[in-house]
Design a protein around this motif. Structure first.
Motif, PDB file in Angstrom:
ATOM      1  N   ASN A 237      43.226  44.916  39.885  1.00 38.77           N
ATOM      2  CA  ASN A 237      44.238  43.895  40.179  1.00 38.77           C
ATOM      3  C   ASN A 237      44.281  43.565  41.668  1.00 38.77           C
ATOM      4  O   ASN A 237      44.591  42.442  42.042  1.00 38.77           O
ATOM      5  CB  ASN A 237      45.621  44.357  39.710  1.00 38.77           C
ATOM      6  CG  ASN A 237      45.829  44.092  38.225  1.00 38.77           C
ATOM      7  OD1 ASN A 237      45.340  43.086  37.703  1.00 38.77           O
ATOM      8  ND2 ASN A 237      46.529  44.981  37.549  1.00 38.77           N
TER       9      ASN A 237
ATOM     10  N   SER B 284      41.177  41.361  42.397  1.00 36.11           N
ATOM     11  CA  SER B 284      41.294  39.977  41.919  1.00 36.11           C
ATOM     12  C   SER B 284      42.402  39.224  42.659  1.00 36.11           C
ATOM     13  O   SER B 284      42.632  38.054  42.397  1.00 36.11           O
ATOM     14  CB  SER B 284      41.587  39.968  40.418  1.00 36.11           C
ATOM     15  OG  SER B 284      42.925  40.394  40.208  1.00 36.11           O
TER      16      SER B 284
ATOM     17  N   ARG C   8      45.624  39.791  42.510  1.00 33.83           N
ATOM     18  CA  ARG C   8      46.941  39.784  41.861  1.00 33.83           C
ATOM     19  C   ARG C   8      47.900  40.749  42.547  1.00 33.83           C
ATOM     20  O   ARG C   8      49.095  40.499  42.599  1.00 33.83           O
ATOM     21  CB  ARG C   8      46.805  40.142  40.378  1.00 33.83           C
ATOM     22  CG  ARG C   8      46.078  39.063  39.580  1.00 33.83           C
ATOM     23  CD  ARG C   8      46.038  39.416  38.109  1.00 33.83           C
ATOM     24  NE  ARG C   8      47.371  39.636  37.566  1.00 33.83           N
ATOM     25  CZ  ARG C   8      47.646  40.515  36.617  1.00 33.83           C
ATOM     26  NH1 ARG C   8      46.687  41.261  36.105  1.00 33.83           N
ATOM     27  NH2 ARG C   8      48.875  40.646  36.166  1.00 33.83           N
TER      28      ARG C   8
ATOM     29  N   TYR D 257      38.190  45.620  32.721  1.00 29.98           N
ATOM     30  CA  TYR D 257      37.557  44.306  32.602  1.00 29.98           C
ATOM     31  C   TYR D 257      37.545  43.799  31.165  1.00 29.98           C
ATOM     32  O   TYR D 257      36.958  42.777  30.866  1.00 29.98           O
ATOM     33  CB  TYR D 257      36.144  44.361  33.176  1.00 29.98           C
ATOM     34  CG  TYR D 257      36.181  44.834  34.601  1.00 29.98           C
ATOM     35  CD1 TYR D 257      36.640  43.996  35.602  1.00 29.98           C
ATOM     36  CD2 TYR D 257      35.836  46.136  34.932  1.00 29.98           C
ATOM     37  CE1 TYR D 257      36.732  44.435  36.911  1.00 29.98           C
ATOM     38  CE2 TYR D 257      35.920  46.584  36.237  1.00 29.98           C
ATOM     39  CZ  TYR D 257      36.370  45.728  37.221  1.00 29.98           C
ATOM     40  OH  TYR D 257      36.473  46.170  38.511  1.00 29.98           O
TER      41      TYR D 257
END
Ligand code: ADP
Ligand code: ZN
Ligand code: ZN
Length: 736
Positions: A372, A375, A377, A639
């Motif tokens: 996270n 990515s 986030r 993933y």
């Protein structure tokens, strides 16, 4: 005449649909609302449910609707934000809404018999009352005294008022004048008293801590999620404390989630020293009354900070302003039976729903959280050094191939323990196995003590003279002769904490040995007492299981010996590497916390194993990165999204047949979902049941959840003779 409203009620039963009822006789539409408890009939039973919606029309024909029996409270006990969280959770985990919602209430409020007819009310001074002139109540001294009490005290329930000598008539008189107001206990508005000011002196933050705190504060008023990564002792807790201080200063409450056995008296004391009496704690060791009391204090705002384990996430906190999840990688945040939720993941959901920040902290972050961060986030914050003067421990692998082990320890380990004791230090010996030995075996015929109900061996507990199954709790006396060939030559193979403790006692008779595992730590304050002894700093040895690896400070420990990590190196579970690495780093983190540097010894039969060498040479980050790459290549979490659909039956066939059938039907409609199985669960037979499972996975959540919805629908309507039960585990932490 308008039609009667209809109550949609969540009840504590394994039903995936809500039940509709008519309001209790004589109760008008104005008196009912979502979140209120209601007593309803279900078959011959009477149950306490919670109203989730008030609707105009039911799918049931009007004649078929039953009438609810009673409305015990005047106001909702489950506030709207919790109801929204429960609704999300029930859908996401495919769990019955009723069980999710009703479980947010303390046990005392869940049953008809024990539920008080009316919940105690909580009185508080109104805002207006503070502007009142001194003479205003001069002719009503009792009311003046009562008001002064409420203004000083903040919200107080009926019992507290009575204890202060205030009677109901006085309170009602104040209410009539608009000077005091009553809400059911648990629903007071913002308390008039300000949060207690920080009392204990806080150390000056180092540069890393300052940067982390500044980043957290920037987004303080809105939802965002940060991962705070830092080795044990790097000062994460200090950052939480500072952050919480700011949250409290804005008049909000904070929630701190900790692992199951990670809530130490030290943590509590540290929060209390900083924030005073506004701290509440919630953990599995509390009795029902204490839980009820804590629940009330959270709901009426007397508690400003709630520290608790998993289920504390579902506490009513009307002014929640931030959530912290400490040791976010810890497996205990995932409930492994019944409602199989992840408190860490739902903490993020709750924060998002409320628009408040959430901080996940760990020395060994989970692959999920790291992904996270990658990515974008989550915000990745790092503390690189140990706070204060402490230095990191040195980790050394000990090759034990060909060596004689005593109580699981090699000569080198024993010598190092002796040296530390002689130098006046404490040592810690870690092995993740309770009991004397994991197997009792016959040297003549090869018999091994196995559990009759599980595919597992029974652990020998010598002190209790028992063979004990750690999976189903079955116990039997230790046989004096082999049950198979009557030979008396029975030997205990392998080592558990009890045996290691015994060996150490023999080797170091002059020093106290303390064993820490579920067997010895059951008494409520056992850990507290033990830590008190350890803090005095006298030389001693600690022997224990992973109870040792969580949150405890052992400032005088200078040597950690990990004597059996190898089991984890060859497990079939794809999470084994991650878990092994986390365990090693966490246990190692117990050493050298104070000014004394620590040393960590890791005994292994596989000194060249890449996991171990990576951990020792490069630390957790170097260790976990290739694991993330592998997971991506193999299409595994984080993933991909996984779910287990498991069925259990006394014989293997019914569960197998049901899952085969289900798989065919699901494949028809949900082609893109990968379905593996039916395969046996990792321990196929457990507590007398054969457990088989389908493993569902997909790169996206939505199609996976559509398939699970379909599976639920099919399973609920299907008659599958012989299948005792089934369940769905979304984002499983074990068994996949
Ligand atoms: P963590 O939560 O990462 O294990 P803690 O916040 O518990 O770390 O800090 C470890 C120890 O260092 C504690 O005794 C704490 O009081 C102390 N400490 C933390 N921050 C500082 C600081 N900036 N200066 C001095 N000591 C600190
Ligand atoms: Zn035998
Ligand atoms: Zn068993």
């Amino acid at each position: 005449m308008p039609a009667e409203p209809i109550l949609r009620v969540a009840i504590p039963a394994p039903l995936r649909h809500a039940l509709d009822y008519l309001p209790p006789a004589g109760v008008g539409a104005g008196a009912i609302g979502p979140g209120m408890r209601v007593v309803v009939p279900l078959g011959p039973r009477r149950l306490v449910g919670v109203i989730t919606e008030v609707i105009a029309r039911s799918e049931l024909a009007p004649g078929k609707l039953r009438r609810a029996l009673a409305l015990p409270d005047a106001a909702p006990l489950v506030p709207p934000d919790l109801l929204a969280l429960c609704t999300f959770a029930a859908r996401y985990y495919h769990a019955p809404l009723g069980e999710v919602v009703v479980n947010t209430l303390p046990v005392e409020l869940r049953t008809v018999e024990r539920a008080p007819r009316r919940v105690a009310r909580c009185w508080q001074a109104t805002t207006e009352s503070f502007g009142l002139g001194e003479a205003a109540l001069a002719r009503a001294p009792k009311q003046a005294a009562a008001l002064a009490f409420l203004q000083r005290q903040g919200p107080a329930d009926d019992a507290a008022c009575r204890a202060a000598g205030i009677d109901g008539a006085t309170l009602r008189a104040l209410e009539h004048k608009g000077l005091a107001m009553a809400a059911p206990a648990g629903h007071a508005a913002t308390p008039a008293v300000p949060a207690p000011a920080a009392s204990a002196a806080a150390p000056a933050l180092n540069a890393g801590q300052q940067a982390a705190l500044a980043a957290l504060e920037q987004a303080c008023g809105a939802f965002h999620c940060a991962l705070l990564e830092g080795v044990t002792g790097s000062g994460k807790t200090e950052v939480y404390l500072r952050f919480i201080e700011r949250v409290l200063a804005r008049g909000r409450q904070a929630l701190v989630l900790v692992p199951e056995i990670g809530l130490t008296p030290q943590t509590r004391q540290r929060f209390e020293a900083r924030f005073g009496h506004g701290i509440a704690v919630l953990h599995s060791g509390l009795g029902d009354r204490e839980r009820l009391d804590t629940w009330r204090r959270c709901a009426d705002g007397r508690a400003r900070v709630l520290i608790g384990t998993r289920s504390a996430l579902f506490s009513p906190l009307p002014e929640l302003g931030a959530i912290i999840v400490d040791e976010e990688h810890d497996a205990s945040f995932k409930q492994q039976e019944g409602f199989r939720y992840s408190a860490r993941d739902l903490a993020v959901v709750r924060a998002r729903q409320l628009g408040v920040p959430v901080v996940l902290g760990s020395a060994t972050p989970s692959t999920e959280s790291l992904a996270n961060c990658a990515s974008g986030r989550f915000l990745h914050l790092r503390l690189h050094e140990r706070a204060g003067a402490a230095r990191p421990p040195a980790v050394r692998l000990l090759d034990v191939r060909g060596q004689a082990l005593e109580g699981g320890m090699c000569g080198d380990t024993i010598a190092r323990i002796g040296a530390e004791l002689a130098a006046g230090n404490q040592a810690l010996v870690f092995l993740n196995r309770r009991g004397w030995a994991p197997v009792l075996s016959c040297t003549d015929c090869g018999w091994m003590g196995e559990c009759r109900h599980c595919d597992a061996r029974m652990t020998l507990h010598r002190a209790e003279r028992l063979l004990w199954c750690h999976h189903c709790d079955a116990r039997s006396p230790v046989p004096s002769a082999c049950p198979h060939c009557r030979s008396a030559r029975l030997v205990a193979l392998g080592t558990g904490t009890e045996r290691t403790e015994h060996t150490l006692q023999r080797l170091f008779p002059a020093f106290p040995i303390r064993r820490i595992d579920r067997g010895t730590m059951q008494a409520r304050d056992a850990m507290e007492q033990l830590i008190g002894q350890l803090e005095r700093g006298e030389p001693c040895i600690l022997v224990g299981t992973q109870m040792l690896a969580k949150g405890h400070h052992f400032p005088h420990v200078t040597l950690v010996a990990i004597i059996d990590l190898d089991g984890g190196l060859f497990s079939a579970d794809f999470r084994a590497a991650e878990r092994t690495g986390q365990l090693l780093v966490q246990v190692a983190g117990r050493a050298g916390r104070a000014e004394r540097p620590g040393e960590v010894l890791v005994q292994t039969f596989h000194p060249g194993h890449p996991w171990l060498t990576r951990l020792v040479d490069g630390g957790y980050e170097a260790f976990i990165e290739p694991i993330l790459v592998e997971r991506r290549q193999q299409g595994l979490p984080p993933y991909a999204h996984l779910a287990i659909l498991r069925a259990e039956s006394r014989e293997q066939q019914p569960a197998l047949a049901l899952l085969q059938e289900l798989k065919q039907e699901l494949l028809h409609e949900h082609r893109t979902v990968q379905i593996i199985g039916p395969v046996p669960a990792p321990m196929q037979r457990r507590a007398g049941f054969h457990r088989l499972q389908l493993l569902l996975s997909h790169a996206q959540r939505t199609p996976l959840h559509a398939a699970l919805d379909a599976a639920c629908g099919l399973l609920e309507t299907r008659r599958a003779p012989g299948v005792e039960r089934w369940h769905i585990d979304v984002d499983p932490q074990e068994g996949a």
